[in-house]
Design a protein around this motif. Structure first.
Motif, short mmCIF file in Angstrom:
data_model
loop_
_atom_site.label_atom_id
_atom_site.label_comp_id
_atom_site.label_asym_id
_atom_site.label_seq_id
_atom_site.Cartn_x
_atom_site.Cartn_y
_atom_site.Cartn_z
N LEU A 145 1.02 -1.13 -0.04
CA LEU A 145 -0.08 0.13 -0.03
C LEU A 145 1.28 1.25 0.00
O LEU A 145 2.13 1.49 0.74
N THR A 146 0.16 2.35 -0.66
CA THR A 146 1.27 3.27 -0.71
C THR A 146 0.72 4.31 0.00
O THR A 146 -0.68 4.40 0.24
N VAL A 147 1.53 5.16 1.14
CA VAL A 147 0.93 6.53 2.02
C VAL A 147 1.70 7.98 1.73
O VAL A 147 3.11 7.55 1.30
N PRO A 148 1.54 8.84 1.76
CA PRO A 148 2.35 9.66 1.93
C PRO A 148 3.37 9.64 3.24
O PRO A 148 3.06 9.12 3.71
N VAL A 149 4.15 10.03 3.05
CA VAL A 149 5.12 10.27 3.72
C VAL A 149 4.92 11.58 5.03
O VAL A 149 4.30 12.47 5.18
N ASP A 150 5.23 10.77 6.27
CA ASP A 150 4.84 11.15 7.21
C ASP A 150 6.00 11.45 8.32
O ASP A 150 5.84 10.34 8.95
N PRO A 151 6.86 12.29 8.87
CA PRO A 151 8.02 12.13 9.59
C PRO A 151 7.06 12.28 10.55
O PRO A 151 8.31 11.44 11.98
N GLN A 152 6.47 12.62 11.00
CA GLN A 152 5.55 12.08 12.41
C GLN A 152 5.29 10.53 12.86
O GLN A 152 6.39 10.25 14.11
N LEU A 153 4.96 9.79 11.42
CA LEU A 153 4.86 8.64 11.76
C LEU A 153 6.27 7.74 12.14
O LEU A 153 6.48 7.10 12.79
N MET A 154 7.09 8.25 10.63
CA MET A 154 8.79 7.92 10.85
C MET A 154 9.19 8.41 12.41
O MET A 154 10.24 6.94 12.73
N PHE A 155 9.02 9.46 12.63
CA PHE A 155 9.95 9.68 14.22
C PHE A 155 9.76 9.49 15.37
O PHE A 155 10.20 9.75 16.00
N ALA A 156 8.50 9.79 15.61
CA ALA A 156 7.55 9.87 16.91
C ALA A 156 7.06 8.39 17.05
O ALA A 156 6.79 8.21 18.25
N VAL A 157 6.59 7.42 16.35
CA VAL A 157 5.91 6.14 15.90
C VAL A 157 6.58 5.06 16.70
O VAL A 157 8.00 5.10 16.02
N PRO A 158 7.05 4.45 17.75
CA PRO A 158 7.45 3.25 17.77
C PRO A 158 7.70 2.76 17.20
O PRO A 158 6.82 2.00 16.12
N SER A 159 8.85 1.88 16.64
CA SER A 159 9.45 1.19 15.36
C SER A 159 8.22 -0.17 15.29
O SER A 159 7.50 -0.68 14.54
N ASP A 160 8.27 -0.69 16.48
CA ASP A 160 7.21 -2.16 16.61
C ASP A 160 6.09 -1.74 16.14
O ASP A 160 5.18 -2.50 16.06
N GLU A 161 5.11 -0.66 16.61
CA GLU A 161 3.69 -0.02 15.93
C GLU A 161 3.89 1.21 15.02
O GLU A 161 2.12 0.65 14.72
N MET A 162 4.62 0.96 14.14
CA MET A 162 4.47 1.83 13.55
C MET A 162 3.81 1.50 11.39
O MET A 162 2.68 1.58 11.31
N TRP A 163 3.85 -0.02 11.68
CA TRP A 163 3.49 -0.14 10.08
C TRP A 163 1.66 -0.22 10.79
O TRP A 163 1.00 0.35 10.02
#
Length: 184
Positions: A145-163
């Motif tokens: 799936l494609t979604v827009p780039v979101d720095p908040q998702l990339m840097f603030a969400v824990p890696s194990d929860e990001m997907w």
């Protein structure tokens, strides 16, 4: 004929359950480049316990180590390091508005010695690579799936929860995703 206007980069790719490659299970990939001759991206949600300062050899040694972790950017060329930073470090390439990618030792030193830059940065080893039209075929097979780039998702969400967070932001329950034909 390839149309440069049709490039998907920059975007985030979210692996679907039918993507059978274990390197990409539940992965979130920043697609940095998408061209006729292939594509390149960085897996964003594979944090390790290794410290960047322990695997990077800078001369002179670091004056201060901010404790930045190493992230696995993908299975291709795992000896290669990338610095992804949410501000211009002076010698990076802007892959998305306000998001820069660098392989510069000087930029890496600045980030590793700065506590202020660390939360908005990632040091990744390796990358995800696709041959000509390979990613296009995987997209057509509904592997991503494609979604827009979101720095908040990339840097603030824990890696194990990001997907899961990214999938839910699309209004989709991750448990409702159907398995389809396998890819890879």
């Amino acid at each position: 004929m390839w149309d440069e206007a049709s490039t998907l980069a920059p975007t985030l790719l979210l692996a679907m359950p039918q993507l059978m490659d274990p390197n990409f299970n539940r992965s979130v990939v920043l697609l940095c480049e998408h061209r006729e001759d292939g594509a390149m991206g960085l897996v964003l949600n594979r944090c390790t316990d290794d410290l960047a300062a322990a695997i990077v050899h800078l001369d002179p040694p670091l004056a201060h180590d901010n404790g930045m972790r190493v992230w696995l950017g993908g299975p291709v060329d795992p000896e290669r390091g990338w610095l992804l930073i949410n501000e211009d470090a002076g010698d990076g390439v802007e892959v998305s508005p306000g998001l820069f990618l660098s392989a510069s030792r000087d930029a890496l030193r600045r980030v590793l010695e700065s506590s202020a830059l660390a939360p908005r940065s990632r040091f990744l080893v390796g990358y995800a690579g696709w041959g000509p039209r390979q990613l296009d075929a995987e997209l057509a097979a509904s592997a991503w799936l494609t979604v827009p780039v979101d720095p908040q998702l990339m840097f603030a969400v824990p890696s194990d929860e990001m997907w899961e967070v990214a999938i839910r932001r699309l209004g989709v329950d991750p448990n409702a995703l159907a398995m389809g034909p396998g890819v890879h």
